[in-house]
Design a protein around this motif. Structure first.
Motif, PDB file in Angstrom:
ATOM      1  N   CYS A  47       0.724  -1.222  -0.061  1.00  0.00           N
ATOM      2  CA  CYS A  47       0.043   0.005   0.123  1.00  0.00           C
ATOM      3  C   CYS A  47       0.715   1.265  -0.108  1.00  0.00           C
ATOM      4  O   CYS A  47       0.423   2.416  -0.303  1.00  0.00           O
ATOM      5  CB  CYS A  47      -1.012  -0.116   1.213  1.00  0.00           C
ATOM      6  N   ASP A  49       2.472   2.429   2.516  1.00  0.00           N
ATOM      7  CA  ASP A  49       2.360   3.026   4.174  1.00  0.00           C
ATOM      8  C   ASP A  49       3.777   2.905   4.825  1.00  0.00           C
ATOM      9  O   ASP A  49       4.521   1.831   4.655  1.00  0.00           O
ATOM     10  CB  ASP A  49       1.592   2.030   4.963  1.00  0.00           C
ATOM     11  N   CYS A  73      -1.829   5.782   3.440  1.00  0.00           N
ATOM     12  CA  CYS A  73      -3.210   5.858   3.232  1.00  0.00           C
ATOM     13  C   CYS A  73      -3.964   6.558   4.721  1.00  0.00           C
ATOM     14  O   CYS A  73      -3.439   6.547   5.703  1.00  0.00           O
ATOM     15  CB  CYS A  73      -4.092   4.579   2.878  1.00  0.00           C
ATOM     16  N   ARG A 134      -7.018  -3.794   3.312  1.00  0.00           N
ATOM     17  CA  ARG A 134      -6.815  -2.552   4.211  1.00  0.00           C
ATOM     18  C   ARG A 134      -6.283  -2.937   5.658  1.00  0.00           C
ATOM     19  O   ARG A 134      -5.889  -2.315   6.369  1.00  0.00           O
ATOM     20  CB  ARG A 134      -7.741  -1.522   4.116  1.00  0.00           C
ATOM     21  N   CYS A 137      -3.125  -2.403   6.969  1.00  0.00           N
ATOM     22  CA  CYS A 137      -2.898  -0.930   7.108  1.00  0.00           C
ATOM     23  C   CYS A 137      -3.133  -0.604   8.598  1.00  0.00           C
ATOM     24  O   CYS A 137      -2.403   0.100   9.221  1.00  0.00           O
ATOM     25  CB  CYS A 137      -3.643  -0.157   6.104  1.00  0.00           C
TER      26      CYS A 137
HETATM   27 ZN    ZN Z   1      -2.515   1.710   3.735  1.00  0.00          ZN
END
Ligand code: ZN
Length: 162
Positions: A47, A49, A73, A134, A137
């Protein structure tokens, strides 16, 4: 036509969405901690991150100051903000328990209704379970914290000095 391959964003709607959005827009503890005792950083290449967590402990091994820096994100930002808010005053043992509780919630091993589970704002992140890509995350700040706590323990033994 093939649509571009992107990770869907979690639509931040409803009560839980509003709580996540609030932490994303007004992050708590987003600042460096000078001379931290617990410190770790990690990233999620999937992602993009990145997160860094820092904390200062008192002589009883309780968190007196905590800060984070995150890139990526909305979920990583919100999760890191919520985590640092929940960390204040807790011992490493309590944080470990909270981390495992949070992970169980995110992996669906707790009942959907976690009222009374003492997770506070963190409960809002359970809506992320509807978007499995997600979940990582939301968990990244916690796995990073656990890494930092492990490192602190291996440097200091099981108990803090003093
Ligand atoms: Zn993320």
């Amino acid at each position: 036509m093939t649509p571009p391959r992107t990770i869907p964003d979690v639509p931040l709607e409803g009560l839980y969405g509003a709580v996540i959005l609030d932490h994303y827009r007004n992050p708590r503890n987003r600042h460096p901690v000078p001379d931290p005792d617990v410190e770790a950083q990690d990233f999620n290449p999937f992602c993009g991150d990145q997160v860094e967590v820092q904390a200062k402990l008192d002589l009883q091994g309780r968190v007196t100051e905590v800060g984070f820096h995150a890139e990526g994100c909305s979920i990583i930002q919100a999760s890191a903000s919520m985590m640092t808010e929940a960390m204040a005053g807790k011992s490493l043992d309590q944080l470990e328990e909270l981390a495992s509780h949070f992970r169980q919630m995110m992996q669906g091993q707790l009942p959907w209704d976690v009222e009374g589970a003492n997770l506070g704002d963190l409960a809002a992140l359970q809506m992320v379970r509807l978007y499995p890509v997600r979940i990582k995350c939301a968990l990244l700040p916690w796995t990073t914290l656990e890494e930092g706590m492990d490192r602190w323990r291996s440097r200091n033994g099981a108990r803090p000095v003093g």
